[in-house]
Design a protein around this motif. Structure first.
Motif, PDB file in Angstrom:
ATOM      1  N   PHE A   1       0.990  -0.924  -0.062  1.00 39.53           N
ATOM      2  CA  PHE A   1       0.167   0.142   0.108  1.00 39.53           C
ATOM      3  C   PHE A   1       0.833   0.897  -0.098  1.00 39.53           C
ATOM      4  O   PHE A   1       0.813   2.270  -0.746  1.00 39.53           O
ATOM      5  CB  PHE A   1      -0.803  -0.184   1.324  1.00 39.53           C
ATOM      6  N   VAL A   2       1.971   1.438   0.633  1.00 37.30           N
ATOM      7  CA  VAL A   2       3.091   2.078   1.159  1.00 37.30           C
ATOM      8  C   VAL A   2       3.372   2.773  -0.913  1.00 37.30           C
ATOM      9  O   VAL A   2       4.301   3.871  -0.940  1.00 37.30           O
ATOM     10  CB  VAL A   2       3.909   2.586   1.744  1.00 37.30           C
ATOM     11  N   VAL A   3       4.688   1.626  -1.371  1.00 37.44           N
ATOM     12  CA  VAL A   3       4.811   1.630  -2.353  1.00 37.44           C
ATOM     13  C   VAL A   3       3.686   2.238  -3.981  1.00 37.44           C
ATOM     14  O   VAL A   3       3.868   3.211  -4.412  1.00 37.44           O
ATOM     15  CB  VAL A   3       5.250   0.239  -2.908  1.00 37.44           C
ATOM     16  N   ALA A   4       2.081   1.845  -3.226  1.00 38.75           N
ATOM     17  CA  ALA A   4       1.170   1.851  -3.780  1.00 38.75           C
ATOM     18  C   ALA A   4       0.942   3.358  -3.808  1.00 38.75           C
ATOM     19  O   ALA A   4       0.450   4.435  -5.167  1.00 38.75           O
ATOM     20  CB  ALA A   4       0.137   0.908  -3.954  1.00 38.75           C
ATOM     21  N   PHE A   5       0.920   3.879  -2.794  1.00 38.82           N
ATOM     22  CA  PHE A   5       0.614   5.493  -2.586  1.00 38.82           C
ATOM     23  C   PHE A   5       2.013   6.406  -2.145  1.00 38.82           C
ATOM     24  O   PHE A   5       1.519   7.381  -2.892  1.00 38.82           O
ATOM     25  CB  PHE A   5       0.709   5.704  -1.114  1.00 38.82           C
ATOM     26  N   GLY A   6       3.123   6.043  -2.652  1.00 37.56           N
ATOM     27  CA  GLY A   6       3.997   6.712  -3.495  1.00 37.56           C
ATOM     28  C   GLY A   6       3.939   7.177  -4.709  1.00 37.56           C
ATOM     29  O   GLY A   6       3.982   8.086  -4.874  1.00 37.56           O
TER      30      GLY A   6
END
Length: 410
Positions: free
Chosen positions: A54-59
């Protein structure tokens, strides 16, 4: 590097906790059955995989939004944010820690201390995740980005100010041809210079070093980077290593790049596709604050680095006040001349600068006032509309005008 280090540290920490269990009496509350430990660690692994994804996608989403609505040059500051590295590092470290422990669970061995630590790490990860979401959702606003960039630019400018008293050095460049010219090995932007290393090298070899370009300049391969004036010049490769050249400019030693980012955000808001002059006016507030930090400072001696005896040793290229002021205002004035809100905010900014900058900087401010008046003459033919658009207003439209006078075309 931070997530990578944490990923390697996770299994090492797991081995350490297993080794500690043989030397520590574990409380009953920290003891787990084989099935419970396996279920807890498996759940932690799944949760960490999901949160990391999720953090990678959010980034990626942040990169897309920022490059469309802000400036792609802001991304370098975002990539270097410490919280983002901490969040990714904690997630990846917890993931590898739990995986390493999971393979240790068996009928006769249950890593009780490790399971408890893994649970604590998950709790910390969730808290960091909430802080991460809150911080970056708020930091995606253009006005928030503007103030972040302006503060970074002001900090860099103040760090690069001369610390000693002003001295009348005159022309510190030695006469005659240089004894050595150092050329760049590759093309790119000058990102930073090692000021201390250059000074120490020049002092040790009793020479004067002259930089041919300012930090932030793009240099083709083979360009002259340094000129050395002295009988025994230092090694060229050593001197070349004291300058960092990369693909893009950075803000670390280049306050002008902070202005460049702010201007990019403002003119993007003023483009016909966006048509958001309010955002441009908010960015002008950050630009005004950064210009005041620069304009209230003594800019003399910024191009000379002296040794302990006051002798000039390193001559660097710096941008003048006129250059920085033109960089900050020219494009915003050009693209916003037909926006009444923008011109009134520009007029207020110039009023504030004229009242507060050092006397030697006021001529450049007056020149910008004349340029704004000329732009209004060209783009606003109606006298009444031009009079309204020329009144200084710190809010653009809606605030109390700081003056009722208008710009004169003369």
């Amino acid at each position: 590097m931070v997530p990578l280090v944490c990923a390697v540290a996770g299994p090492l920490l797991a081995e350490l906790t297993v080794a500690l269990e043989t030397h520590i009496d574990i409380p009953n509350g920290w003891m787990y059955s084989e099935s419970t430990a396996s279920a807890v660690l498996a759940a932690i692994v799944g949760a960490m995989v999901g949160l990391t994804g999720f953090v990678v996608a959010f980034g990626v989403l942040i990169v897309q939004m920022a490059t469309q609505t802000l400036s792609p040059r802001f991304m370098r500051l975002w990539f270097r944010d410490g919280l983002q590295k901490t969040v990714l590092g904690t997630f990846v470290g917890t993931l590898t820690f739990a995986l390493a422990l999971l393979r240790r669970v068996g009928p006769d061995t249950v890593p009780d201390i490790g399971v408890t630590i893994a649970g604590i790490a998950v709790t910390v990860s969730v808290v960091l995740f909430l802080v991460y979401l809150d911080r970056f959702i708020h930091r995606l606003r253009p006005v928030a980005v503007g103030w972040i960039v302006a503060r970074a630019g002001a900090r860099v400018f103040q760090e690069m100010q001369p610390t000693g008293p002003h001295s009348e050095l005159g022309d510190a460049r030695p006469e005659g041809p240089p004894s050595l010219e150092v050329h760049s090995g590759a093309a790119g932007a000058i990102q930073a210079i090692d000021r201390r290393g250059l000074l120490e090298t020049a002092t040790r070899h009793d020479c004067v070093l002259e930089l041919a370009h300012a930090v932030g300049d793009i240099v083709p391969h083979g360009s002259v980077l340094l000129r050395v004036f002295g009988a025994t010049p230092p090694d060229a490769e050593h001197l070349r290593g004291l300058l960092a050249i990369g693909e893009e400019r950075t803000i670390e030693q280049d306050p002008a790049f902070a202005l460049r980012i702010l201007v990019d955000i403002a003119i993007r808001a003023l483009s016909p596709a966006v048509n958001d002059p309010t955002t441009a006016c908010q960015i002008l507030g950050a630009i005004e604050d950064l210009l005041l930090v620069i304009g209230e400072s003594d800019l003399r001696d910024r191009d000379t680095i002296c040794d302990g005896s006051g002798r000039p040793r390193v001559l660097i290229v710096t941008r003048r006040w006129d250059d920085l002021l033109a960089l900050a205002l020219t494009e915003i004035r050009d693209y916003g001349a037909t926006s009444t809100q923008t011109t009134r905010r520009l007029a207020a900014l110039l009023d504030h600068l004229a009242a507060r900058v050092r006397p030697e900087h006021r001529a450049a401010v007056e020149e910008q006032v004349a340029e704004l008046a000329a732009a209004l003459e060209r783009f606003v033919p109606d006298p009444r509309a031009r009079a309204f658009a020329s009144r200084p207003d710190a809010q653009g439209i809606g605030g109390a005008s700081s003056a009722e006078v208008t710009f004169s075309s003369s």
